[in-house]
Motif scaffolding. Structure first.
Motif, short mmCIF file in Angstrom:
data_model
loop_
_atom_site.label_atom_id
_atom_site.label_comp_id
_atom_site.label_asym_id
_atom_site.label_seq_id
_atom_site.Cartn_x
_atom_site.Cartn_y
_atom_site.Cartn_z
N VAL A 1 115.54 28.17 -35.05
CA VAL A 1 115.52 28.73 -36.40
C VAL A 1 116.82 29.47 -36.71
N ASP A 2 117.79 29.40 -35.79
CA ASP A 2 119.10 29.99 -36.07
C ASP A 2 120.08 28.85 -36.37
N LYS A 3 121.35 29.04 -36.08
CA LYS A 3 122.36 28.03 -36.43
C LYS A 3 122.74 27.13 -35.25
N THR A 4 121.88 27.08 -34.24
CA THR A 4 122.18 26.24 -33.09
C THR A 4 122.43 24.79 -33.50
N LYS B 1 124.40 33.88 -13.51
CA LYS B 1 124.81 35.04 -14.30
C LYS B 1 123.69 35.54 -15.20
N PRO B 2 123.82 36.76 -15.71
CA PRO B 2 122.90 37.20 -16.77
C PRO B 2 123.08 36.33 -18.00
N ARG B 3 122.06 36.28 -18.83
CA ARG B 3 122.16 35.55 -20.09
C ARG B 3 123.40 36.04 -20.85
N GLN B 4 124.18 35.09 -21.37
CA GLN B 4 125.46 35.44 -21.98
C GLN B 4 125.36 35.86 -23.43
N GLY B 5 124.22 35.71 -24.05
CA GLY B 5 124.03 36.11 -25.43
C GLY B 5 122.67 35.68 -25.91
N GLY B 6 122.19 36.30 -26.98
CA GLY B 6 120.90 35.93 -27.52
C GLY B 6 119.76 36.49 -26.70
N THR B 7 118.54 36.07 -27.06
CA THR B 7 117.33 36.56 -26.42
C THR B 7 116.60 35.42 -25.76
N GLU C 1 120.11 29.10 -29.45
CA GLU C 1 121.27 29.45 -28.63
C GLU C 1 122.55 29.54 -29.47
N GLU C 2 122.41 30.03 -30.68
CA GLU C 2 123.55 30.13 -31.60
C GLU C 2 124.73 30.87 -30.97
N GLU C 3 124.45 31.92 -30.21
CA GLU C 3 125.53 32.73 -29.64
C GLU C 3 126.20 32.08 -28.45
N ASN C 4 125.52 31.12 -27.81
CA ASN C 4 126.03 30.55 -26.57
C ASN C 4 126.51 29.12 -26.68
N SER D 1 121.32 25.92 -21.50
CA SER D 1 122.38 26.14 -22.50
C SER D 1 122.60 27.61 -22.81
N ASP D 2 122.19 28.49 -21.89
CA ASP D 2 122.30 29.92 -22.14
C ASP D 2 123.51 30.55 -21.45
N GLY D 3 124.33 29.75 -20.78
CA GLY D 3 125.56 30.25 -20.18
C GLY D 3 125.38 30.93 -18.84
N GLN D 4 124.22 30.79 -18.21
CA GLN D 4 123.98 31.47 -16.94
C GLN D 4 124.53 30.71 -15.74
N THR D 5 124.82 29.43 -15.90
CA THR D 5 125.33 28.64 -14.78
C THR D 5 126.82 28.37 -14.95
N ASN D 6 127.46 28.01 -13.86
CA ASN D 6 128.92 27.92 -13.82
C ASN D 6 129.36 26.47 -13.61
#
Length: 235
Positions: free
Chosen positions: A45-48, A202-208, A13-16, A96-101
Motif C-alpha cells: 500500500v506504499d510506493k513499492t 543485519k537489522p532491517r534497513q528501513g520500514g516496518t 518495502e518503499e524505503e528499501n 527485500s528488506d536489506g538484511q542480507t549481504n
C-alpha cells in the motif's frame, strides 16, 4: 552457463527496494543471458510497486510478479514456481528488506556444483533475540516432528538447484505460510546434498516488518497442524 533466478518477496518495502535492487542486480552479470532478478510485490500500500516499475526501465533483467497472494509464504512459493517454469538452473532466494549481504553470494555460487542446496546460517542476528529464539524453537519442532537436525531452517539466503526444488515445491499448498522451513526440511530429510554456511544478518534497513511477534505466534500455532499433515506425505 547456468541460469540463475534471484527471487525476493516484497511487501511495503518503499524505503528499501531501490537499494536492494541496485545491490543485488549486478550479480546477474556474467551469468546466462536468461538469468533474472524477480520480485513478487502484491498488496503493498506504499510506493513499492511504483518504484519497481521505474526500476524495470533501468534494469532489463528485473521482473515483477504482481498477481500473487499478499502473504510472504505464498509469494515465496509463487516465485519458486515461476523460476522452475522459466527454466532456471539455480534459484537463489533472499528478502527485500536489506538484511542480507550480496557480497556473500559469490562464495555460495562457487560451491553450487557440490551441493543441491546451500543455506544461510545466521549465528549472529541483527533482528533481535526474540526472532532468534523463535528460530531455535522451530528447529526443535522439526527435530521432533521429522527427525532432522537443522541449525537454521528459515534463513532468507539460500541457493538451490531448481530441479531439486521442483521435487518438493508442489507438496506444499500454494498458500502455505512457511515454505522455506519445509523446503529446508525436505532437503535434509531426503538427504539431498546440503550445506549450512555462515552469513551475516543485519537489522532491517528501513520500514516496518510486516510480521510481528503476535503474527509469528499465530503462524507457529497453525504450523503444528501443518507439520502433521505434511509428515503424512513423507516416506
Amino acid at each position: 552457463m547456468d541460469t540463475l533466478f534471484i527471487v525476493m518477496p516484497a511487501y511495503n518495502e518503499e524505503e528499501n527496494i531501490e537499494n536492494v535492487v541496485r545491490h543485488w542486480y549486478p550479480l546477474l552479470q556474467e551469468k546466462d543471458e536468461n538469468s533474472r532478478l524477480v520480485i513478487a510485490d502484491s498488496g503493498s500500500v506504499d510506493k513499492t510497486h511504483d518504484k519497481l516499475i521505474q526500476l524495470m526501465a533501468e534494469f532489463p533483467k528485473l521482473e515483477v510478479l504482481s498477481n500473487t497472494e499478499k502473504q510472504h509464504g505464498p509469494k515465496v512459493i509463487a516465485l519458486y514456481d515461476y523460476a522452475v517454469k522459466q527454466g532456471a538452473t539455480y534459484i537463489f532466494q533472499t528478502d527485500s528488506d536489506g538484511q542480507t549481504n550480496p557480497e556473500e553470494f559469490p562464495v555460495f555460487w562457487e560451491l553450487r556444483n557440490e551441493y543441491d542446496g546451500i543455506f544461510g546460517l545466521r549465528n549472529a542476528r541483527g533482528d533481535g533475540k526474540i526472532r532468534a529464539g523463535v528460530e531455535m524453537v522451530v528447529c526443535m519442532l522439526l527435530r521432533l516432528y521429522f527427525g532432522v537436525r537443522i541449525p537454521d531452517a528459515n534463513a532468507p539466503f539460500r541457493l538451490m538447484r531448481s530441479d531439486t526444488v521442483k521435487k518438493y515445491l508442489y507438496r506444499m499448498p500454494y498458500d502455505y505460510n512457511l515454505p522455506n522451513i519445509m523446503m529446508t526440511t525436505y532437503f535434509v530429510y531426503y538427504k539431498e546434498r546440503s550445506l549450512f554456511k555462515n552469513i551475516s544478518f543485519k537489522p532491517r534497513q528501513g520500514g516496518t516488518n510486516s510480521i510481528d511477534i503476535p503474527k509469528i505466534i499465530r503462524i507457529g500455532w497453525k504450523a503444528l497442524g501443518d507439520f502433521k499433515e505434511l509428515k503424512k506425505g513423507m516416506k
